[in-house]
Design an enzyme around this catalytic site. Structure first.
Site, mmCIF file in Angstrom:
data_model
loop_
_atom_site.group_PDB
_atom_site.id
_atom_site.type_symbol
_atom_site.label_atom_id
_atom_site.label_comp_id
_atom_site.label_asym_id
_atom_site.label_seq_id
_atom_site.Cartn_x
_atom_site.Cartn_y
_atom_site.Cartn_z
ATOM 1 N N ASN A 148 40.879 -20.241 9.263
ATOM 2 C CA ASN A 148 39.498 -19.844 8.934
ATOM 3 C C ASN A 148 38.890 -18.879 9.944
ATOM 4 O O ASN A 148 38.192 -17.941 9.580
ATOM 5 C CB ASN A 148 38.603 -21.069 8.691
ATOM 6 C CG ASN A 148 38.448 -21.954 9.893
ATOM 7 O OD1 ASN A 148 39.304 -21.985 10.764
ATOM 8 N ND2 ASN A 148 37.346 -22.654 9.962
ATOM 9 N N GLU A 246 40.158 -30.269 17.555
ATOM 10 C CA GLU A 246 38.896 -29.796 16.965
ATOM 11 C C GLU A 246 39.076 -29.874 15.460
ATOM 12 O O GLU A 246 39.849 -29.098 14.891
ATOM 13 C CB GLU A 246 38.593 -28.355 17.416
ATOM 14 C CG GLU A 246 38.437 -28.184 18.921
ATOM 15 C CD GLU A 246 37.270 -28.959 19.497
ATOM 16 O OE1 GLU A 246 36.373 -29.380 18.736
ATOM 17 O OE2 GLU A 246 37.258 -29.173 20.730
ATOM 18 N N CYS A 280 34.087 -24.872 10.208
ATOM 19 C CA CYS A 280 33.959 -26.290 10.575
ATOM 20 C C CYS A 280 32.489 -26.607 10.792
ATOM 21 O O CYS A 280 31.951 -27.564 10.241
ATOM 22 C CB CYS A 280 34.788 -26.575 11.817
ATOM 23 S SG CYS A 280 34.403 -25.501 13.188
ATOM 24 N N GLU A 458 36.010 -27.803 23.647
ATOM 25 C CA GLU A 458 36.325 -26.402 23.900
ATOM 26 C C GLU A 458 35.023 -25.736 24.330
ATOM 27 O O GLU A 458 33.952 -26.323 24.216
ATOM 28 C CB GLU A 458 36.892 -25.727 22.645
ATOM 29 C CG GLU A 458 38.296 -26.223 22.355
ATOM 30 C CD GLU A 458 39.072 -25.397 21.352
ATOM 31 O OE1 GLU A 458 38.444 -24.739 20.509
ATOM 32 O OE2 GLU A 458 40.315 -25.440 21.414
#
Ligand code: NAD
Length: 478
Positions: A148, A246, A280, A458
């Protein structure tokens, strides 16, 4: 045919197998990439292991010099890289260019922290004894990236890994490997030494798992679906490998009766339909107070109607196709399920038809109201351009419904009431919360989900810690 970049060489797969990369807007083949074998993965890991010794002690000055050169080379090719990314991923050119810039921004941010990686010192820890706490890189790290945001998410991983002194093997999604390869090639041109940075391509279940299982890979950094994250954890677990995951999300947006409805409607529209809803951190459920629900929905509908779907290469397009056919079918089935359970479609709710759309994976931007909470569009992650809006009677009800999800990635609240905003920010189960803003990430703020949205962080200085081991040393100077 694109080639993998391993141990300073461009290589095909040992077994000569390849995979096609298709343009999701037209169905045309963009190029092919190697389908790596076990031997190819091993070669990349061995090269990274060999390079680790020298790279782990390379000075911050040298790393900064390499990063600056890499950024210069990548930005000099921004236009062609963005075009290639649009052709393989589908997103509009402008969004593709932002990704390339974000990747460079990641490199720049972590290079800025390079001279700040340090341990601490204690004296005395016992009679005449000095205590050092030292930070050292871990070793070979695997960066497994989804389709993505193939470039910016690659940057989230390799920038802190390299700056902390680790070596890296990147595994992009098979359907979005081309731009990633070009970028690694430019980093090589900038002078990153042989073996420090490698890229292997192929299916996750084969190439990704082989990488995670490899005994010399000490750390795995993964972004992707929650189910894949669970599988990765089970593979990395027995060897206690360091991991960050993630994962998916179903981010709520709460709109209070005192919210600026124009801005909130823009926030919902950008937050849901950016990247064709395949993000996300995206607005996936809206909870609006009943007093302002009609007005808000009217404003949002106006914005949704203006979204112009089309081939990302067309500068007029505001929303590209879904990246994969399976993704199109999934969103379609979630909307159909919502309809069956009584949802009212205010806009879209079907595939787009016509010469511009028929060969691609186009779905219309979709707005739904009167949606049952048990619909799959609510209970699962909806990774596409469809947004359910719910009416609620109180802020507490909104928070309760927002938290009623296995996910805890992001969340947004629109209100002018400071008390409500503060309460919401602590009550909402989310790794990232925005008050009066659409979801946007900043390099310096750590990012990572709660609950089934992830494990570890992150971004920010925190991410560096995940690429370092902390060790204690005692020196008896008596
Ligand atoms: P995915 O899990 O199918 O694949 C992601 C990557 O993992 C790909 O490179 C794939 O080849 C690889 N992979 C697949 N199976 C594997 C396995 N068994 N072992 C090792 N590697 C494997 O995810 P996707 O469909 O490409 O991406 C979309 C998902 O990613 C969504 O759920 C989205 O929410 C999530 N995502 C999360 C974040 C975040 O930061 N939290 C960011 C972007 C996307």
């Amino acid at each position: 045919m694109a080639k993998m970049l391993v141990a300073g060489e461009e290589v095909e797969s040992k077994n000569r197998e390849t995979l096609e990369v298709k343009n999701p807007a037209t169905g045309e083949t963009v190029d092919t990439v190697p389908k790596a074998s076990k031997e190819d993965v091993n070669r990349a890991v061995e090269a990274a292991e060999k390079a680790f010794g020298k790279w782990s002690t390379t000075s911050a000055d040298e790393k900064i010099k390499l990063v600056k050169k890499a950024i210069e080379l990548i930005l000099s090719k921004e236009k062609e890289l963005a075009e290639l990314l649009t052709r393989e991923q589908g997103k509009p050119l402008k969004e593709a260019a932002i990704e390339i810039q974000k990747f460079c921004g990641d490199l720049e941010y972590y290079a800025g922290l390079a001279k700040n990686i340090r341990g601490t010192y204690f004296y005395p820890v016992g009679e005449g004894r000095h205590g050092w706490v030292i930070k050292q890189p871990i070793g070979v790290t695997a960066a497994i990236v989804p389709w993505n945001f193939p470039i910016s998410l690659m940057g989230n991983k390799l920038a802190p890994a390299l700056i902390a002194g680790n070596t890296v093997v990147v595994k992009p999604a098979s359907s979005t490997s081309l731009t990633a390869i070009k970028i690694i090639e430019l980093m090589w041109k900038a002078g990153f030494p042989e073996g420090v940075l490698n890229i292997v391509t192929g299916p996750g279940e084969i190439v990704g798992e082989e990488l995670i299982r490899h005994p010399k890979v000490r750390r795995v950094s993964f972004t992707g679906q929650t189910e894949t994250g669970k599988r990765i954890m089970s593979i990395a677990g027995p060897d206690l490998k360091r991991i960050t995951l993630e994962l998916g999300g179903s981010d709520p947006m709460i709109i209070c009766e005192d919210a600026d409805l124009d801005k909130a409607a823009t926030g919902a529209s950008v937050g849901r339909f950016f990247n064709c809803g395949q993000a996300c951190l995206a607005v996936k459920r809206v909870y609006v107070m009943e007093q302002v629900a009609d007005k808000f929905v009217e404003k949002l509908l106006e914005k949704v109607k203006k979204l112009k779907p089309g081939n990302g290469l067309n500068p007029e397009s505001r929303m590209g196709p879904l990246h994969l056919k399976s993704q199109l079918e999934k969103v379609e089935s979630q909307v159909e399920d919502a309809k069956k359970r009584g949802a009212k479609v205010l806009h879209g709710g079907e595939r787009l038809k016509g010469p511009e759309y028929d060969k691609g994976h186009f779905y219309s931007p979709t707005l739904l109201v009167e949606v049952s909470e048990s619909s799959t569009i609510v209970t699962e992650e909806c990774f596409g351009p469809a947004l359910p809006v719910f009416t609620v009677k109180s802020f507490d009800e909104a928070i309760e419904k927002a938290n009623n999800s296995p996910f805890g990635l992001g969340g947004t609240i629109w209100t002018k009431d400071l008390q409500k905003a503060a309460k919401g920010a602590t009550k909402l189960q989310a790794g990232y919360t925005w008050i009066n803003s659409f979801p946007i990430m900043y390099d310096e703020l750590p990012f990572g989900g709660l609950k089934q949205s992830g494990y570890g962080k992150e971004h920010g200085a925190e991410a560096l810690e995940y690429y370092l081991e902390t060790r204690s040393v005692v020196v008896n100077a008596d």
